[in-house]
Scaffold this motif. Structure first.
Motif, PDB file in Angstrom:
ATOM      1  N   UNK A   1      -1.106  23.485  23.631  1.00  0.00           N
ATOM      2  CA  UNK A   1      -1.583  24.058  24.886  1.00  0.00           C
ATOM      3  C   UNK A   1      -1.064  23.203  26.040  1.00  0.00           C
ATOM      4  N   UNK A   2      -0.195  23.845  26.877  1.00  0.00           N
ATOM      5  CA  UNK A   2       0.308  23.181  28.077  1.00  0.00           C
ATOM      6  C   UNK A   2      -0.459  23.735  29.289  1.00  0.00           C
TER       7      UNK A   2
ATOM      8  N   UNK B   1      -5.507  19.041  33.710  1.00  0.00           N
ATOM      9  CA  UNK B   1      -6.013  19.081  32.347  1.00  0.00           C
ATOM     10  C   UNK B   1      -4.966  18.498  31.386  1.00  0.00           C
ATOM     11  N   UNK B   2      -5.402  17.837  30.317  1.00  0.00           N
ATOM     12  CA  UNK B   2      -4.431  17.205  29.412  1.00  0.00           C
ATOM     13  C   UNK B   2      -3.775  18.222  28.477  1.00  0.00           C
ATOM     14  N   UNK B   3      -2.630  17.817  27.961  1.00  0.00           N
ATOM     15  CA  UNK B   3      -1.942  18.605  26.929  1.00  0.00           C
ATOM     16  C   UNK B   3      -2.658  18.370  25.602  1.00  0.00           C
ATOM     17  N   UNK B   4      -2.907  19.444  24.853  1.00  0.00           N
ATOM     18  CA  UNK B   4      -3.604  19.351  23.575  1.00  0.00           C
ATOM     19  C   UNK B   4      -2.750  19.968  22.474  1.00  0.00           C
TER      20      UNK B   4
ATOM     21  N   UNK C   1       5.920  16.047  21.957  1.00  0.00           N
ATOM     22  CA  UNK C   1       5.305  16.755  23.086  1.00  0.00           C
ATOM     23  C   UNK C   1       5.063  15.752  24.206  1.00  0.00           C
ATOM     24  N   UNK C   2       5.636  15.990  25.341  1.00  0.00           N
ATOM     25  CA  UNK C   2       5.517  15.086  26.480  1.00  0.00           C
ATOM     26  C   UNK C   2       4.104  15.137  27.039  1.00  0.00           C
ATOM     27  N   UNK C   3       3.537  13.976  27.303  1.00  0.00           N
ATOM     28  CA  UNK C   3       2.214  13.887  27.896  1.00  0.00           C
ATOM     29  C   UNK C   3       1.070  14.028  26.919  1.00  0.00           C
ATOM     30  N   UNK C   4       1.350  14.153  25.647  1.00  0.00           N
ATOM     31  CA  UNK C   4       0.291  14.309  24.643  1.00  0.00           C
ATOM     32  C   UNK C   4      -0.256  12.934  24.258  1.00  0.00           C
ATOM     33  N   UNK C   5      -1.571  12.801  24.296  1.00  0.00           N
ATOM     34  CA  UNK C   5      -2.219  11.537  23.970  1.00  0.00           C
ATOM     35  C   UNK C   5      -2.892  11.622  22.606  1.00  0.00           C
TER      36      UNK C   5
END
Length: 568
Positions: A159-160, A171-174, A205-209
């Motif tokens: 989910x972007x 909102x964060x990337x999930x 995935x860029x920005x995924x934590x």
């Protein structure tokens, strides 16, 4: 059409006949070169197309060497282009190797492994291009996860969220992954493999934590709850530590038991218990050691030691001296005013005095060594206990036969192990386990008789069975001897009776022959014409042959006569 080919063939044959040898050789060489070129063209065009594992060139030689070494470990045929792009044979192998490289952190930082799936077209907008890229990226991530040997199927949802103006509102990337393990796979319990999928998602995935990644199995169990796996890891560590202690105990037990069994035999040494207490905690020890200073080392080749070693060397020295000589005086007040000196000190005025003081300070330098070491694990204590049985011997009487007790068993005598042998066995065990009294090691060697009732009963049964078998064999041999003797006696009597009967028959046949011959002689003397029939002549010849045979082979002649008489 056929006529055309015939004319063409005739013309070519005419040209070939008119050419010189040099022209023919040149034509053959041109044809051969042309055929070789066509074959080479087909082989080059038919060669497989290599697929890049990572589309961006790898300029770091160390990283490239690590990647190539990992590919060689997997048995994958690979190649590196001139600009540093790693290639493999097919797309499936490339996806599998990307998953392995991402799991083991072998992909260089700043490298995008998904550029190879980028498709540029002129007829779509930037929004469509971004949507297509994300769809392709999600699909390729799922294919990479499916290429892992332990996974049968995988479903990936990423989910972007839309871009917000302020970062606080973003909102964060999930990412959510559901995997279906293959039958017999341990991926749901193997933390390292789950971490590999976790790293693969985070890298792709860029920005995924980490906190926004969820990995579930097909039953809904969360697999990447690494905080919850801490207790499992602790239990796994305890299990591995216990296994290591058991393996070490088994090793020591095998060494000691083998040595004792070679000395006392395996039947006398059966029980050996060993317990090893180990400290599995990690310890960091800092040690400061002082040692002497070597001023002059020993000269090689000399029969004596000419080295010069001192405890310390002089670093600095400080000397302070104070010396005073003269008459002492007591201070007084102003003129006309008596001082404040007490009477006892006033009486000591104008006395002779002398003071001398010397202070000497030496600073010595010594050698120091700082040692830092980590110990884990280490043996805290080793305890060994072993029981050695003595020797059992069967008692024999004066005739050399075992003594039988009233209960029907064989009497035995027990000889214990000497104390000296027990002490030597203890020394042997101590050397085998690396005995250290400082850590509280304990070795116990005892001599306790084993319970051998069942063993002795089996030996007694075997002995009595053997004796019974021997008696049976003797009786059987005796009966067989008697039977053989009776047979020989019967055979001798039968032969003697046969011989007498044969002699009687021969005598009777001889008399008949004599009567026949005398009758023929009388007939010849009287001039009678005696005609002998063919049957009579055959009978006479046969009779003569029997007589000759009887002289050479009496037994065969007897059989022949009996046959002849039976026919008569």
């Amino acid at each position: 059409m056929n006529e055309f080919f015939k004319k063409l063939l005739g013309r070519l044959m005419g040209l070939w006949a008119g050419w010189t040898m040099q022209q023919r050789v040149i034509l053959a060489a041109v044809v051969i070169v042309g055929i070789a070129g066509v074959v080479a063209l087909f082989r080059v065009s038919a060669s497989p197309v290599m697929v890049p594992v990572i589309s961006r060139p790898i300029t770091d030689e160390a990283a490239l060497d690590r990647i190539m070494f990992r590919l060689d470990q997997e048995g994958v045929k690979s190649a590196v282009t001139a600009n540093g792009i790693v290639q493999v044979a097919d797309e499936q192998t490339a996806r599998r190797m990307r998953a392995i490289l991402a799991r083991e952190d072998l992909i260089p930082s700043g490298t995008d492994p998904w550029q190879v799936f980028d498709r540029e077209r002129w007829t779509i907008t930037d929004f469509e291009r971004k949507v297509n890229f994300r769809r392709a990226q999600t699909k390729m991530i799922a294919e990479h996860i499916k290429s892992i040997d332990d996974i049968d199927d995988a479903n990936v949802i990423v989910e972007w969220p839309p871009k917000e103006l302020f970062l606080s509102d973003q909102n964060p990337v999930t990412a959510s992954v559901i995997i279906t393990p293959k039958p017999g796979s341990d991926i749901t319990q193997n933390r390292k493999k789950i971490e590999g999928i976790h790293k693969l998602l985070k890298f792709a995935i860029e920005g995924l934590r980490d906190e926004h990644i969820t990995i579930n199995d097909n039953y809904g169990n969360i697999l990447n709850d690494f905080d919850g796996l801490a207790e499992f890891d602790r239990l796994k560590t305890i299990e591995l530590e216990s296994k290591m202690v058991l393996d070490l105990e088994k090793k020591y037990r095998g060494l000691v038991l083998t040595a004792l069994q070679h000395t006392f035999s395996s039947n006398r040494v059966k029980d050996l218990n060993i317990k090893i207490d180990m400290d599995m905690s990690k310890k960091k020890i800092d040690t400061k050691e002082n040692f002497p200073v070597t001023i002059r080392p020993r000269t090689p080749g000399l029969p004596y030691d000419d080295s010069l070693i001192v405890p310390s060397v002089l670093l600095s020295e400080s000397i302070s001296e104070t010396k005073w000589e003269g008459t002492g005086f007591n201070p007084e007040g102003p003129a006309g005013v008596e001082g404040q000196v007490p009477p006892s000190f006033k009486d000591m005025g104008n006395l002779y005095g002398k003071v001398a003081s010397t202070t000497r300070t030496h600073n010595e330098e010594i050698n120091q060594r700082l040692i830092q070491e980590e110990k884990s694990p280490q043996i805290d204590r080793v305890t060994v206990s072993v029981n050695i049985d003595g020797k059992w011997k069967i008692k024999y009487d004066e005739k050399g036969k075992p003594v039988i007790l009233t209960d029907g068993s064989i009497e035995r005598e027990y000889t214990p192990v000497p104390a000296e042998d027990l002490r030597k066995a203890g020394d042997l065990i101590r050397d085998a386990i690396g005995y250290n009294s400082a850590r509280g090691d304990s070795v116990t060697v005892q001599n306790i008789a084993f319970e051998r009732s069942a063993e002795f009963k089996a030996e007694d049964d075997a002995y009595f069975k053997k004796k019974q078998m021997q008696t049976t064999i003797i009786i059987f041999i005796s009966g067989l001897t008697l039977l053989l003797f009776g047979f020989i006696l019967f055979r001798m009597i039968s032969r003697e009776m046969e011989r007498r009967r044969r002699l009687a028959e021969e005598e009777r046949a001889r008399r008949q022959q004599m009567l026949r011959e005398s009758a023929m002689a009388e007939a010849e003397q009287e001039g009678m014409d005696v005609s002998i029939s063919v049957e009579e002549r055959t009978r006479m010849e046969l009779m003569e042959s029997v007589i000759n045979m009887a002289k050479e082979h009496p037994e065969d002649a007897g059989n022949l006569i009996r046959t002849w008489l039976a026919e008569e």
